[in-house]
Motif scaffolding. Structure first.
Motif, PDB file in Angstrom:
ATOM      1  N   ALA A  57      15.829  16.323   0.063  1.00 37.59           N
ATOM      2  CA  ALA A  57      15.050  16.935   1.147  1.00 37.59           C
ATOM      3  C   ALA A  57      15.565  18.346   1.376  1.00 37.59           C
ATOM      4  N   VAL A  58      14.642  19.268   1.604  1.00 37.22           N
ATOM      5  CA  VAL A  58      15.058  20.660   1.775  1.00 37.22           C
ATOM      6  C   VAL A  58      14.681  21.240   3.129  1.00 37.22           C
ATOM      7  N   CYS A  59      13.630  20.700   3.734  1.00 34.50           N
ATOM      8  CA  CYS A  59      13.166  21.313   4.974  1.00 34.50           C
ATOM      9  C   CYS A  59      12.545  20.255   5.883  1.00 34.50           C
ATOM     10  N   THR A  60      12.238  20.698   7.098  1.00 35.63           N
ATOM     11  CA  THR A  60      11.504  19.857   8.038  1.00 35.63           C
ATOM     12  C   THR A  60      10.214  20.584   8.388  1.00 35.63           C
ATOM     13  N   PRO A  61       9.079  19.929   8.127  1.00 35.15           N
ATOM     14  CA  PRO A  61       8.903  18.592   7.581  1.00 35.15           C
ATOM     15  C   PRO A  61       8.924  18.587   6.045  1.00 35.15           C
ATOM     16  N   ASP A  62       9.379  17.474   5.506  1.00 33.47           N
ATOM     17  CA  ASP A  62       9.386  17.244   4.057  1.00 33.47           C
ATOM     18  C   ASP A  62       8.850  15.829   3.854  1.00 33.47           C
ATOM     19  N   PHE A  63       7.705  15.712   3.192  1.00 29.45           N
ATOM     20  CA  PHE A  63       6.994  14.436   3.049  1.00 29.45           C
ATOM     21  C   PHE A  63       7.159  13.866   1.641  1.00 29.45           C
ATOM     22  N   PHE A  64       7.469  12.572   1.572  1.00 24.60           N
ATOM     23  CA  PHE A  64       7.615  11.858   0.311  1.00 24.60           C
ATOM     24  C   PHE A  64       6.687  10.641   0.353  1.00 24.60           C
ATOM     25  N   GLY A  65       5.641  10.651  -0.462  1.00 25.31           N
ATOM     26  CA  GLY A  65       4.700   9.533  -0.506  1.00 25.31           C
ATOM     27  C   GLY A  65       4.939   8.675  -1.735  1.00 25.31           C
ATOM     28  N   LYS A  71       0.820  -1.219   0.000  1.00 23.87           N
ATOM     29  CA  LYS A  71       0.000   0.000   0.000  1.00 23.87           C
ATOM     30  C   LYS A  71       0.848   1.261   0.000  1.00 23.87           C
ATOM     31  N   GLY A  72       2.161   1.090  -0.164  1.00 28.95           N
ATOM     32  CA  GLY A  72       3.031   2.249  -0.273  1.00 28.95           C
ATOM     33  C   GLY A  72       3.806   2.552   0.990  1.00 28.95           C
ATOM     34  N   LEU A  73       4.556   3.657   0.933  1.00 29.41           N
ATOM     35  CA  LEU A  73       5.443   4.068   2.008  1.00 29.41           C
ATOM     36  C   LEU A  73       5.525   5.585   2.065  1.00 29.41           C
ATOM     37  N   LEU A  74       5.391   6.097   3.260  1.00 31.56           N
ATOM     38  CA  LEU A  74       5.606   7.521   3.518  1.00 31.56           C
ATOM     39  C   LEU A  74       6.971   7.665   4.185  1.00 31.56           C
ATOM     40  N   ILE A  75       7.836   8.478   3.585  1.00 37.62           N
ATOM     41  CA  ILE A  75       9.112   8.831   4.199  1.00 37.62           C
ATOM     42  C   ILE A  75       9.051  10.319   4.505  1.00 37.62           C
ATOM     43  N   MET A  76       9.320  10.656   5.769  1.00 31.89           N
ATOM     44  CA  MET A  76       9.257  12.053   6.198  1.00 31.89           C
ATOM     45  C   MET A  76      10.603  12.476   6.744  1.00 31.89           C
ATOM     46  N   PHE A  77      11.026  13.653   6.381  1.00 30.46           N
ATOM     47  CA  PHE A  77      12.222  14.248   6.959  1.00 30.46           C
ATOM     48  C   PHE A  77      11.743  15.244   8.004  1.00 30.46           C
ATOM     49  N   ILE A  78      12.065  14.937   9.261  1.00 34.32           N
ATOM     50  CA  ILE A  78      11.644  15.775  10.380  1.00 34.32           C
ATOM     51  C   ILE A  78      12.830  15.961  11.323  1.00 34.32           C
ATOM     52  N   CYS A  79      12.658  16.786  12.329  1.00 33.74           N
ATOM     53  CA  CYS A  79      13.662  16.957  13.379  1.00 33.74           C
ATOM     54  C   CYS A  79      12.937  17.361  14.657  1.00 33.74           C
ATOM     55  N   ASN A  80      13.692  17.582  15.704  1.00 35.59           N
ATOM     56  CA  ASN A  80      13.097  17.885  17.012  1.00 35.59           C
ATOM     57  C   ASN A  80      12.949  19.371  17.281  1.00 35.59           C
ATOM     58  N   HIS A  81      13.848  20.188  16.765  1.00 30.04           N
ATOM     59  CA  HIS A  81      13.882  21.590  17.181  1.00 30.04           C
ATOM     60  C   HIS A  81      13.040  22.519  16.314  1.00 30.04           C
ATOM     61  N   CYS A  82      12.667  22.116  15.136  1.00 29.91           N
ATOM     62  CA  CYS A  82      11.968  22.989  14.194  1.00 29.91           C
ATOM     63  C   CYS A  82      10.583  23.376  14.712  1.00 29.91           C
ATOM     64  N   PRO A  83      10.280  24.665  14.762  1.00 34.14           N
ATOM     65  CA  PRO A  83       8.951  25.088  15.223  1.00 34.14           C
ATOM     66  C   PRO A  83       7.810  24.554  14.357  1.00 34.14           C
ATOM     67  N   TYR A  84       8.074  24.315  13.074  1.00 36.62           N
ATOM     68  CA  TYR A  84       7.040  23.779  12.188  1.00 36.62           C
ATOM     69  C   TYR A  84       6.736  22.329  12.544  1.00 36.62           C
ATOM     70  N   VAL A  85       7.773  21.538  12.812  1.00 41.15           N
ATOM     71  CA  VAL A  85       7.563  20.146  13.213  1.00 41.15           C
ATOM     72  C   VAL A  85       6.895  20.101  14.589  1.00 41.15           C
ATOM     73  N   LYS A  86       7.350  20.932  15.517  1.00 45.00           N
ATOM     74  CA  LYS A  86       6.738  20.967  16.854  1.00 45.00           C
ATOM     75  C   LYS A  86       5.244  21.296  16.758  1.00 45.00           C
ATOM     76  N   ALA A  87       4.896  22.220  15.879  1.00 42.91           N
ATOM     77  CA  ALA A  87       3.505  22.657  15.748  1.00 42.91           C
ATOM     78  C   ALA A  87       2.598  21.558  15.216  1.00 42.91           C
ATOM     79  N   ILE A  88       3.137  20.661  14.386  1.00 42.02           N
ATOM     80  CA  ILE A  88       2.304  19.610  13.785  1.00 42.02           C
ATOM     81  C   ILE A  88       2.493  18.240  14.434  1.00 42.02           C
ATOM     82  N   ALA A  89       3.371  18.134  15.428  1.00 44.05           N
ATOM     83  CA  ALA A  89       3.779  16.827  15.962  1.00 44.05           C
ATOM     84  C   ALA A  89       2.600  15.971  16.420  1.00 44.05           C
ATOM     85  N   SER A  90       1.641  16.536  17.124  1.00 50.80           N
ATOM     86  CA  SER A  90       0.511  15.722  17.604  1.00 50.80           C
ATOM     87  C   SER A  90      -0.368  15.275  16.437  1.00 50.80           C
TER      88      SER A  90
END
Length: 181
Positions: free
Chosen positions: A117-125, A36-55
């Motif tokens: 990958a250029v940023c966090t988050p960066d989603f590849f489906g 059914k496919g694979l999602l690969i995400m480039f994320i990190c811990n400190h980025c305010p954008y990742v923190k905002a969407i983490a939940s």
């Protein structure tokens, strides 16, 4: 530095890789490329954008995995420079936000570079053939939690699982630049 992801390069083939999580367990991309496919995400811990969407990210990926869509997260930042992204902090961040997907360390940053990958988050489906079908954002809620949000990533991955193709219209993800050495 704020960046947007490039437009989806439909059909681009995912390069295989093997990375370890902070506990030293190895994960190989091709072994997670399910029917059914694979999602690969480039994320990190400190980025305010990742923190905002983490939940929301934790919730959406749990839904995808329950539907048989595999998920891997990769942390490509130079954690020697950004200590908040260290493997020990990755464990804490994943636990704090309830991540149930493997969260992998791209120690030499080669996977981030291979994928462009250029940023966090960066989603590849990817579809089951490892062909890129989605390079968009998580949802339309931006940095706010919104009960009426459009879960664009979930919808795209469900479409990929069903017909092997992603939506033609995609909105770029936005986030902090990857911290390269």
């Amino acid at each position: 530095m704020l960046l947007d992801t490039p437009i989806c390069d439909f059909g681009w083939k995912a390069p295989d890789f093997t990375l370890k999580n902070p506990n030293g367990d190895a994960f190989t991309m091709s072994e997670h490329l399910g029917e059914k496919g694979l999602l690969i995400m480039f994320i990190c811990n400190h980025c305010p954008y990742v923190k905002a969407i983490a939940s929301r990210l934790a919730k959406d990926t749990q839904q995808l995995m329950a539907e048989g869509i595999n998920v891997l997260a990769v942390m490509s930042n130079d954690y020697q420079t950004v200590d908040a992204d260290s493997p020990a902090n990755m464990l804490r961040f994943a636990e704090q936000h309830g991540f149930s997907f493997p969260y992998l360390v791209d120690e030499d940053q080669h996977v981030g570079k291979q994928y462009g990958a250029v940023c966090t988050p960066d989603f590849f489906g990817f579809n089951h053939l490892g062909e890129l079908q989605y390079r968009g954002r998580l949802d339309d809620a931006r940095l706010e939690d919104d009960p009426n949000r459009e879960p664009e990533l979930v919808n795209a991955m469900q479409m990929i699982a069903a017909i092997n193709k992603g939506p033609k219209q995609q909105t770029a993800s936005m986030g902090c630049s990857i911290k390269w050495r």
